[in-house]
Design an enzyme around this catalytic site. Structure first.
Site, PDB file in Angstrom:
ATOM      1  N   ARG A 281      -2.708  -2.130  -3.328  1.00 11.36           N
ATOM      2  CA  ARG A 281      -3.878  -1.276  -3.165  1.00 11.36           C
ATOM      3  C   ARG A 281      -3.758  -0.153  -4.185  1.00 11.36           C
ATOM      4  O   ARG A 281      -2.741   0.537  -4.237  1.00 11.36           O
ATOM      5  CB  ARG A 281      -3.898  -0.684  -1.765  1.00 11.36           C
ATOM      6  CG  ARG A 281      -5.015   0.312  -1.602  1.00 11.36           C
ATOM      7  CD  ARG A 281      -4.934   1.037  -0.303  1.00 11.36           C
ATOM      8  NE  ARG A 281      -6.050   1.951  -0.215  1.00 11.36           N
ATOM      9  CZ  ARG A 281      -5.999   3.121   0.414  1.00 11.36           C
ATOM     10  NH1 ARG A 281      -4.909   3.498   1.025  1.00 11.36           N
ATOM     11  NH2 ARG A 281      -7.061   3.891   0.449  1.00 11.36           N
TER      12      ARG A 281
ATOM     13  N   ARG B  39      -9.632  16.532   6.499  1.00 10.87           N
ATOM     14  CA  ARG B  39     -10.529  16.935   5.408  1.00 10.87           C
ATOM     15  C   ARG B  39     -11.886  17.299   6.014  1.00 10.87           C
ATOM     16  O   ARG B  39     -12.364  16.605   6.917  1.00 10.87           O
ATOM     17  CB  ARG B  39     -10.756  15.796   4.418  1.00 10.87           C
ATOM     18  CG  ARG B  39      -9.516  15.289   3.739  1.00 10.87           C
ATOM     19  CD  ARG B  39      -9.898  14.249   2.685  1.00 10.87           C
ATOM     20  NE  ARG B  39      -8.751  13.475   2.293  1.00 10.87           N
ATOM     21  CZ  ARG B  39      -8.649  12.155   2.441  1.00 10.87           C
ATOM     22  NH1 ARG B  39      -9.634  11.445   2.963  1.00 10.87           N
ATOM     23  NH2 ARG B  39      -7.558  11.535   2.042  1.00 10.87           N
TER      24      ARG B  39
ATOM     25  N   HIS C 202     -12.464   3.711   0.058  1.00 12.59           N
ATOM     26  CA  HIS C 202     -12.498   2.751   1.179  1.00 12.59           C
ATOM     27  C   HIS C 202     -13.293   1.502   0.805  1.00 12.59           C
ATOM     28  O   HIS C 202     -13.804   0.801   1.683  1.00 12.59           O
ATOM     29  CB  HIS C 202     -13.181   3.350   2.435  1.00 12.59           C
ATOM     30  CG  HIS C 202     -12.382   4.399   3.146  1.00 12.59           C
ATOM     31  ND1 HIS C 202     -12.981   5.438   3.824  1.00 12.59           N
ATOM     32  CD2 HIS C 202     -11.054   4.553   3.317  1.00 12.59           C
ATOM     33  CE1 HIS C 202     -12.052   6.204   4.370  1.00 12.59           C
ATOM     34  NE2 HIS C 202     -10.863   5.685   4.070  1.00 12.59           N
TER      35      HIS C 202
ATOM     36  N   ASN D  31       0.865  -1.171   0.000  1.00 14.26           N
ATOM     37  CA  ASN D  31       0.000   0.000   0.000  1.00 14.26           C
ATOM     38  C   ASN D  31       0.910   1.233   0.000  1.00 14.26           C
ATOM     39  O   ASN D  31       1.479   1.577   1.029  1.00 14.26           O
ATOM     40  CB  ASN D  31      -0.878  -0.044   1.258  1.00 14.26           C
ATOM     41  CG  ASN D  31      -1.795   1.158   1.367  1.00 14.26           C
ATOM     42  OD1 ASN D  31      -1.738   2.066   0.533  1.00 14.26           O
ATOM     43  ND2 ASN D  31      -2.630   1.168   2.395  1.00 14.26           N
TER      44      ASN D  31
ATOM     45  N   GLU E 189      -8.158  -4.744   5.294  1.00 14.54           N
ATOM     46  CA  GLU E 189      -8.062  -4.547   3.842  1.00 14.54           C
ATOM     47  C   GLU E 189      -6.947  -5.408   3.246  1.00 14.54           C
ATOM     48  O   GLU E 189      -7.078  -5.922   2.140  1.00 14.54           O
ATOM     49  CB  GLU E 189      -7.797  -3.072   3.543  1.00 14.54           C
ATOM     50  CG  GLU E 189      -8.991  -2.199   3.888  1.00 14.54           C
ATOM     51  CD  GLU E 189      -8.629  -0.744   4.075  1.00 14.54           C
ATOM     52  OE1 GLU E 189      -8.826   0.030   3.142  1.00 14.54           O
ATOM     53  OE2 GLU E 189      -8.159  -0.370   5.163  1.00 14.54           O
TER      54      GLU E 189
END
Ligand code: AMP
Length: 415
Positions: free
Chosen positions: A99, A250, A189, A7, A396
């Site tokens: 990923r 964010r 996600h 990742n 994940e």
């Protein structure tokens, strides 16, 4: 098969080695063999490496790019120092799973990486200028190190949401912009929402097509997903991960007129506004202190800090707003699933999100909730709650490793 899961972020590389195969997936008997992270690639990098069941090793090393970082990881993996069972040489890594953040409309499932797939990921750079270039660096580095004989697979954050109907994914702006540029909502996600949906099915025994739930991935990045008939029906992130919930740095949803206002009043350029919305907003911007939820809760508790408290309250209120919206869009839901660093570890935030939702038939069991922390899985709804509440730690990397095996062996993906 030993799968190296990668990742890559703009200046980081996270990895795991997972031993898995079709029969191990069937028995849920795959193992994590090692994991690690390299941060601050490009300067004096911080390296953390850990073989499963052994203490973590921390080093500093000057690693100039992703290729040097991966080279460093691979040399450690095969070293006597690491002693990872079943791995003695590069040949013991059988495939690499990556990923990849944005697959746009092109990639609706995980793919074996070919030159054509790389071109496709490059084509998505306009849609994910911060993320896809970093993912590509990991792919190029792995190709160079392992050669073309080791298969590589791309697992896209967007692909789980490819089932969203146009009523969920279109922005209400001139339709030709969608036609011309594929300007639309994609959601992110996806691997996390997909994994917790799969675990929810395992826990409850409900068949895939009967799954009607809302999943909340609450970490440094946050997103909600409405899952109808087992598929993503709507999600809170949009064209980019900026839309939706309040996150660490964010701000999530805002009036687009703010951009013109900032440019006019503050004389800010588009890249400056972009940085403000991505890196200086959310919990950090509201509190003026930190993007870290744990620290904000501590500030609120220990020092009664008004801005820390405000940031947490706005975070919670935004999640409630999305829950209400998705309950309305789907005519209710059977369960709400919490995951991500905050969702898995903070009983306080879960409690605040679920409080005063009695009208919807949502009641939390405060004792069960308080007992579930540090990444444990379990149910936290009261006996009379119409909607079930679960905490399910996400994984994940496991899903990326399993997709890699399935792609390499050309086996169908069942969830
Ligand atoms: P992630 O991006 O999934 O690693 O999640 C990171 C976020 O989870 C940060 O805001 C952390 O402060 C938050 N987090 C981790 N543990 C806890 C905890 N015990 N209580 C509250 N927030 C936590």
């Amino acid at each position: 098969m030993n799968i190296l899961v990668l990742n890559c972020g703009s200046s980081s590389l996270k990895f795991q080695i997972i031993d898995t195969d079709l029969d191990l997936i069937e028995k849920d008997a795959d193992h994590q063999r090692a994991k690690g992270i390299i941060e601050r690639i490009g300067s004096q990098s911080l390296v953390t490496l850990q073989a499963s069941g052994k203490p973590a090793q921390k080093h500093a090393a000057p690693l100039r790019d992703h290729k040097s970082a991966l080279d460093y990881v691979v040399r450690w993996i095969v070293s006597a120092d690491a002693q990872i069972p079943g791995i003695r040489s590069l040949g013991d890594i059988h495939a690499v799973g990556h990923r990849v953040v944005h697959g746009a409309e092109k990639f609706t499932k995980s793919m074996i990486i070919t030159d054509e797939v790389i071109d496709g990921i490059e084509d998505c750079i306009d849609l994910a200028p911060l993320h896809n270039p970093a993912n590509l660096k990991g792919i190029y580095a792995a190709r160079e190190l392992f050669g073309l004989g080791v298969p590589q697979v791309a697992v896209f954050d967007t692909s789980f949401h490819s089932t969203m109907p146009d009523t969920s994914y279109l922005y209400a702006i001139p339709y030709q912009l969608y036609r011309r540029h594929k300007l639309r909502r994609y959601g992110f996600h996806g691997t996390s929402h997909r994994y917790v949906t799969y675990r929810y099915r395992q826990i409850t025994g409900i068949p895939r097509e009967k799954v009607h739930i809302i999943t909340l991935h609450l970490g440094n990045g946050c997103s909600a997903c409405a899952i109808r008939d087992g598929n993503s029906f709507d999600t809170s992130m949009g064209l980019s991960p900026l839309e939706g919930l309040v996150m660490g740095t964010r701000g999530g949803d805002l009036d687009p007129a703010i951009i013109e206002f900032l440019s006019h009043k503050e004389g800010m350029s588009i890249p400056e506004i972009d940085a403000l919305l991505n890196k200086q907003s959310g919990l950090l911007g509201l509190s003026g202190l930190t993007n870290d939820m744990r620290e904000l809760l501590e500030e609120e508790r220990e020092h009664n800090d008004r801005r820390a408290s405000l940031a947490v309250s706005i975070f919670v209120q935004r999640v409630k707003k999305y829950l209400g919206a998705y309950l309305a869009e789907m005519n209710g839901a059977d369960a709400i699933v919490f995951t991500g660093g905050i969702g898995e570890n903070s009983p306080t935030i879960r409690n605040r999100i679920c409080s005063d939702l009695g009208w919807f038939g949502i009641t939390i069991d405060e004792t069960a909730n308080a007992s579930l922390k540090q990444g444990t899985e379990g149910a936290i709804h009261a006996g009379d709650s119409k909607v079930q509440l679960y905490v399910i730690p996400t994984n994940e990397e496991l899903l990326i490793a399993r997709d890699t095996v399935r792609c390499v062996k050309d086996a169908p993906r069942r969830w």
